[in-house]
Design a protein around this motif. Structure first.
Motif, PDB file in Angstrom:
ATOM      1  N   TRP A   1     -50.260 110.998  40.886  1.00 25.67           N
ATOM      2  CA  TRP A   1     -49.409 109.999  40.238  1.00 25.67           C
ATOM      3  C   TRP A   1     -49.024 110.453  38.832  1.00 25.67           C
ATOM      4  O   TRP A   1     -49.855 111.019  38.119  1.00 25.67           O
ATOM      5  N   LEU A   2     -47.794 110.157  38.439  1.00 25.01           N
ATOM      6  CA  LEU A   2     -47.360 110.278  37.047  1.00 25.01           C
ATOM      7  C   LEU A   2     -47.040 108.874  36.568  1.00 25.01           C
ATOM      8  O   LEU A   2     -46.139 108.215  37.105  1.00 25.01           O
ATOM      9  N   VAL A   3     -47.791 108.410  35.558  1.00 20.09           N
ATOM     10  CA  VAL A   3     -47.670 107.023  35.109  1.00 20.09           C
ATOM     11  C   VAL A   3     -47.532 106.978  33.599  1.00 20.09           C
ATOM     12  O   VAL A   3     -48.005 107.855  32.878  1.00 20.09           O
TER      13      VAL A   3
ATOM     14  N   ALA B   1     -54.461 102.833  46.301  1.00 22.06           N
ATOM     15  CA  ALA B   1     -54.097 103.296  44.956  1.00 22.06           C
ATOM     16  C   ALA B   1     -54.587 102.287  43.934  1.00 22.06           C
ATOM     17  O   ALA B   1     -53.974 101.234  43.757  1.00 22.06           O
ATOM     18  N   GLY B   2     -55.677 102.629  43.272  1.00 26.73           N
ATOM     19  CA  GLY B   2     -56.215 101.768  42.226  1.00 26.73           C
ATOM     20  C   GLY B   2     -56.367 102.542  40.932  1.00 26.73           C
ATOM     21  O   GLY B   2     -56.578 103.762  40.938  1.00 26.73           O
TER      22      GLY B   2
ATOM     23  N   THR C   1     -52.407 112.038  37.196  1.00 29.18           N
ATOM     24  CA  THR C   1     -53.769 111.752  37.610  1.00 29.18           C
ATOM     25  C   THR C   1     -53.809 111.383  39.082  1.00 29.18           C
ATOM     26  O   THR C   1     -52.768 111.132  39.710  1.00 29.18           O
ATOM     27  N   HIS C   2     -55.006 111.364  39.632  1.00 31.54           N
ATOM     28  CA  HIS C   2     -55.230 110.765  40.947  1.00 31.54           C
ATOM     29  C   HIS C   2     -55.540 109.283  40.767  1.00 31.54           C
ATOM     30  O   HIS C   2     -56.152 108.882  39.766  1.00 31.54           O
TER      31      HIS C   2
ATOM     32  N   TYR D   1     -62.732 105.114  45.425  1.00 29.33           N
ATOM     33  CA  TYR D   1     -63.280 106.390  44.956  1.00 29.33           C
ATOM     34  C   TYR D   1     -62.175 107.227  44.325  1.00 29.33           C
ATOM     35  O   TYR D   1     -61.049 107.276  44.828  1.00 29.33           O
ATOM     36  N   VAL D   2     -62.530 107.911  43.234  1.00 32.60           N
ATOM     37  CA  VAL D   2     -61.581 108.824  42.607  1.00 32.60           C
ATOM     38  C   VAL D   2     -62.328 110.041  42.081  1.00 32.60           C
ATOM     39  O   VAL D   2     -63.480 109.936  41.640  1.00 32.60           O
ATOM     40  N   PHE D   3     -61.684 111.187  42.166  1.00 36.01           N
ATOM     41  CA  PHE D   3     -62.180 112.389  41.511  1.00 36.01           C
ATOM     42  C   PHE D   3     -60.976 113.133  40.962  1.00 36.01           C
ATOM     43  O   PHE D   3     -60.042 113.458  41.699  1.00 36.01           O
TER      44      PHE D   3
END
Length: 254
Positions: free
Chosen positions: A34-36, A52-53, A91-92, A98-100
């Motif tokens: 993602w680009l935010v 997507a959190g 970022t992811h 879960y995120v890494f």
């Protein structure tokens, strides 16, 4: 575009690592990122939020006041004041909670839209995080001395040379580690911008289910392969007492 995704973009990515230090080894992994805008983070409605959190704790600079306040405090410690300028974050997102994020990148602008600096945040599989504040040297390159333990098969030594152009239609990132005068590792992230929204998120989630878990598992699997090849291991440094924001200062270098 769906309202919740306004101002955001998705990139369908291919990640490549080529290691040449002691033993040649390569890996390739497909994912999406993602680009935010950190001042306009997506608020994904249920049940899409399972796919997507975004949480403050996912980023090193996040404080109770929010991600922007934490980043501004970090930059102020480095003598940088964006004066409210836009910050884009690659970022992811969290998938199923879960995120890494092996690498997150912040492009920091002034109010006129000019790029002031880039912050690259690295996470390792041991739960550690570290940020490098980057400014171009006289040749326009971004450099930083390695100061963070990432892999047990490489020492905390050497110098990074990074190519981090702000993403547009394409994403094209390169990180090279030079060790003892040779190229030890080159990592690239290349991607194509997609229209962010419900349909795109569903499609990419089907294409790469549990994408962030897959990234973490892939890193561990390749670590096992390197171990089986007999590469020497470098012990993990004893963690120092946590501070508000562990970071490494870099400046212009000629």
């Amino acid at each position: 575009m769906s309202g919740w995704a306004a101002g955001a973009a998705l990139y369908r990515c291919e990640v490549r690592h080529v290691r040449t230090h002691l033993e040649r080894h390569s890996l390739r992994h497909r994912t999406y990122m993602w680009l935010v805008d950190i001042d306009d983070m997506p608020t994904v409605p249920w049940p899409l939020s399972l796919l997507a959190g975004f949480a403050r704790s996912d980023q090193l600079a996040a404080e109770p006041q929010g991600l922007r306040a934490g980043l501004d405090a970090y930059l102020a410690d480095e003598g940088v004041d964006l004066d409210g300028g836009r910050v884009l974050l690659l970022t992811h997102a969290r998938v199923a909670g879960y995120v890494f994020n092996p690498l997150s990148v912040y492009w920091c602008h002034d109010p006129q839209g000019r790029l002031v600096c880039v912050a690259a945040e690295v996470h390792n599989t041991y739960g550690g995080r570290h940020r490098y504040l980057l400014r171009p040297d006289a040749d326009g390159r971004l450099r930083a001395d390695k100061a963070f333990y990432v892999s047990p098969f490489l020492p905390v030594d050497g110098e990074y040379t990074l190519r981090l152009p702000e993403p547009g239609r394409l994403l094209d990132i390169t990180v090279r580690l030079d060790l003892d005068g040779t190229h030890a590792l080159t990592a690239t992230v290349k991607g194509t911008r997609l229209r962010a929204g419900t349909a795109t998120l569903l499609r990419e989630s089907l294409r790469k289910p549990l994408s962030t878990l897959a990234v973490s598992l892939a890193i561990r699997w390749h670590g096992v392969r390197l171990l089986l090849k007999g590469l020497p291991r470098h012990p993990r440094p004893i963690p120092r007492k946590a501070t508000r924001d562990s970071h490494h200062r870099t400046g212009s270098r000629s």
